[in-house]
Design an enzyme around this catalytic site. Structure first.
Site, PDB file in Angstrom:
ATOM      1  CE1 TYR A   1      -3.532   2.750   0.868  1.00 28.57           C
ATOM      2  CE2 TYR A   1      -1.925   3.428   2.522  1.00 28.57           C
ATOM      3  CZ  TYR A   1      -3.067   3.678   1.786  1.00 28.57           C
ATOM      4  OH  TYR A   1      -3.744   4.862   1.955  1.00 28.57           O
TER       5      TYR A   1
HETATM    6  N1  LIG Z   1      -8.310   6.829   5.518  1.00 29.15           N
HETATM    7  C1  LIG Z   1      -7.268   7.653   5.537  1.00 29.15           C
HETATM    8  O1  LIG Z   1      -6.834   8.103   6.610  1.00 29.15           O
HETATM    9  C2  LIG Z   1      -6.619   8.062   4.246  1.00 29.15           C
HETATM   10  C3  LIG Z   1      -5.629   9.038   4.301  1.00 29.15           C
HETATM   11  C4  LIG Z   1      -5.020   9.476   3.118  1.00 29.15           C
HETATM   12  C5  LIG Z   1      -5.427   8.930   1.905  1.00 29.15           C
HETATM   13  N2  LIG Z   1      -6.388   7.953   1.885  1.00 29.15           N
HETATM   14  C6  LIG Z   1      -6.779   7.426   0.567  1.00 29.15           C
HETATM   15  O2  LIG Z   1      -8.170   7.643   0.416  1.00 29.15           O
HETATM   16  C7  LIG Z   1      -8.693   6.698  -0.526  1.00 29.15           C
HETATM   17  C8  LIG Z   1      -9.949   6.065   0.033  1.00 29.15           C
HETATM   18  O3  LIG Z   1      -9.583   5.303   1.178  1.00 29.15           O
HETATM   19  P1  LIG Z   1     -10.553   5.075   2.412  1.00 29.15           P
HETATM   20  O4  LIG Z   1      -9.840   5.551   3.607  1.00 29.15           O
HETATM   21  O5  LIG Z   1     -11.911   5.589   2.099  1.00 29.15           O
HETATM   22  O6  LIG Z   1     -10.545   3.481   2.492  1.00 29.15           O
HETATM   23  P2  LIG Z   1     -11.692   2.409   2.355  1.00 29.15           P
HETATM   24  O7  LIG Z   1     -12.891   2.787   3.124  1.00 29.15           O
HETATM   25  O8  LIG Z   1     -11.048   1.088   2.659  1.00 29.15           O
HETATM   26  O9  LIG Z   1     -12.050   2.479   0.789  1.00 29.15           O
HETATM   27  C9  LIG Z   1     -11.269   1.830  -0.183  1.00 29.15           C
HETATM   28  C10 LIG Z   1     -12.216   1.248  -1.211  1.00 29.15           C
HETATM   29  O10 LIG Z   1     -11.425   0.527  -2.195  1.00 29.15           O
HETATM   30  C11 LIG Z   1     -12.136  -0.656  -2.489  1.00 29.15           C
HETATM   31  N3  LIG Z   1     -11.333  -1.729  -3.050  1.00 29.15           N
HETATM   32  C12 LIG Z   1     -10.334  -2.415  -2.457  1.00 29.15           C
HETATM   33  N4  LIG Z   1      -9.951  -3.422  -3.264  1.00 29.15           N
HETATM   34  C13 LIG Z   1     -10.736  -3.345  -4.376  1.00 29.15           C
HETATM   35  C14 LIG Z   1     -10.837  -4.128  -5.543  1.00 29.15           C
HETATM   36  N5  LIG Z   1     -10.082  -5.218  -5.729  1.00 29.15           N
HETATM   37  N6  LIG Z   1     -11.745  -3.772  -6.483  1.00 29.15           N
HETATM   38  C15 LIG Z   1     -12.547  -2.705  -6.292  1.00 29.15           C
HETATM   39  N7  LIG Z   1     -12.514  -1.937  -5.192  1.00 29.15           N
HETATM   40  C16 LIG Z   1     -11.616  -2.276  -4.245  1.00 29.15           C
HETATM   41  C17 LIG Z   1     -12.678  -1.094  -1.132  1.00 29.15           C
HETATM   42  O11 LIG Z   1     -13.675  -2.076  -1.301  1.00 29.15           O
HETATM   43  P3  LIG Z   1     -13.997  -3.103  -0.094  1.00 29.15           P
HETATM   44  O12 LIG Z   1     -14.788  -2.308   0.899  1.00 29.15           O
HETATM   45  O13 LIG Z   1     -14.771  -4.161  -0.771  1.00 29.15           O
HETATM   46  O14 LIG Z   1     -12.671  -3.565   0.441  1.00 29.15           O
HETATM   47  C18 LIG Z   1     -13.212   0.236  -0.614  1.00 29.15           C
HETATM   48  O15 LIG Z   1     -14.488   0.487  -1.131  1.00 29.15           O
HETATM   49  C19 LIG Z   1      -7.551   5.715  -0.792  1.00 29.15           C
HETATM   50  O16 LIG Z   1      -6.941   6.041  -2.013  1.00 29.15           O
HETATM   51  C20 LIG Z   1      -6.585   5.935   0.358  1.00 29.15           C
HETATM   52  O17 LIG Z   1      -5.254   5.659  -0.007  1.00 29.15           O
HETATM   53  C21 LIG Z   1      -6.991   7.513   3.018  1.00 29.15           C
END
Ligand SMILES: NC(=O)c1ccc[n+]([C@@H]2O[C@H](COP(=O)([O-])OP(=O)(O)OC[C@H]3O[C@@H](n4cnc5c(N)ncnc54)[C@H](OP(=O)(O)O)[C@@H]3O)[C@@H](O)[C@H]2O)c1
Length: 248
Positions: free
Chosen positions: A164
């Site tokens: 990641y």
């Molecule tokens: N959370 C933080 O603190 C944070 C900080 C900085 C940046 N980000 C970025 O923000 C973005 C969103 O992250 P989030 O925090 O909202 O995480 P999240 O809730 O885990 O969302 C990630 C999404 O990606 C989907 N995904 C994973 N594998 C997949 C696959 N094989 N095919 C299709 N979809 C898939 C997941 O589906 P499933 O639910 O089915 O697994 C989920 O819907 C990411 O790019 C992350 O790097 C997050």
């Protein structure tokens, strides 16, 4: 309250969101729909996509579902998606990359090789293939925006962030490469580093009760809308930092 779609920042736009039923994906998809867009919700869990569809349709323009598992999807699958968007709308105005694969903090030494490859694939290769496939239909928009959500490189450069973390570096590189290639054409690219958000992904690395820094992903949703709107042109080629509509 009814929305005046003509005055809304994404009025008339078609926006594709990956990871749409994730934490930020959900908040951003709702915000894009509220901002007047027709949102194509891409995700791998049909029931969650349907729930999100109904929640959006109850208050905004009904979105469209596109279930797809990016782990097994091929370039042909992305070409088919782009073709369907072209057939239905004749253009695509925005592509928001929210999908990410992170299964928890693990030393590289003990990481399952397949899990490492999966995180890199979902973080970099699959979104590159999707972007490639969508470029022709993005070019049919007068002002198209591709946004990669990225994590804090300082943090994910530390120990245990695995595939990641490595993928986050590559995403920043991808923004730079695509920007150099697209230049000042009608398709622009930018990154968004939203800061820590309380989502399923974050919960795999931090204990909820002690995670005081993280905010509700709704705070970052307006920043997504801004980057996808004409106002986002200011951040062309950059990694914007921000949440709650206050981009830096
Ligand atoms: N959370 C933080 O603190 C944070 C900080 C900085 C940046 N980000 C970025 O923000 C973005 C969103 O992250 P989030 O925090 O909202 O995480 P999240 O809730 O885990 O969302 C990630 C999404 O990606 C989907 N995904 C994973 N594998 C997949 C696959 N094989 N095919 C299709 N979809 C898939 C997941 O589906 P499933 O639910 O089915 O697994 C989920 O819907 C990411 O790019 C992350 O790097 C997050």
């Amino acid at each position: 309250m009814s929305v005046d779609y003509d005055q809304a920042p994404l009025a008339g736009r078609v926006i594709l969101v990956t990871g749409a039923h994730g934490g930020l994906g959900t908040a951003a998809s709702k915000a894009c729909a509220r901002a007047g867009a027709t949102v194509v919700l891409m995700g791998r869990r049909v029931r969650q996509l349907e729930r999100l569809h109904d929640a959006i349709a109850a208050v905004s323009k009904a979105p469209v579902l596109y279930p797809l598992d990016m782990e097994g999807a091929s370039p042909d699958d992305y070409n088919e998606l782009a073709q369907r968007i072209d057939d239905n709308y004749g253009r695509l105005d925005g592509l928001l990359h929210c999908a990410a694969d992170f299964r928890g903090l693990t030393p590289i030494e003990h990481t399952d090789p397949a899990a490492f490859a999966r995180s890199v694939h979902i973080g970099v290769t699959a979104p590159t293939w999707l972007t490639q496939a969508c470029l022709p239909v993005l070019r049919k928009s007068k002002d198209a925006s591709v946004v990669f959500v990225v994590d804090d490189l300082t943090r994910v450069s530390g120990a245990y962030w695995g595939g990641y973390g490595v993928a986050q570096h590559a995403r920043v590189g991808l923004v730079s490469t695509l920007h150099a290639e697209l230049g000042k054409t009608s398709v622009r690219v930018a990154g968004l580093q939203p800061g820590p958000m309380r989502t399923g992904l974050r919960a795999k690395a931090f204990v909820d009760d002690m995670d005081r820094d993280a905010r509700d992903p709704a705070f970052a949703a307006d920043a997504c809308v801004e980057l996808l709107s004409p106002a986002g042109a200011e951040y062309r080629g950059e990694i914007a930092q921000g949440a709650s509509g206050s981009l830096e």
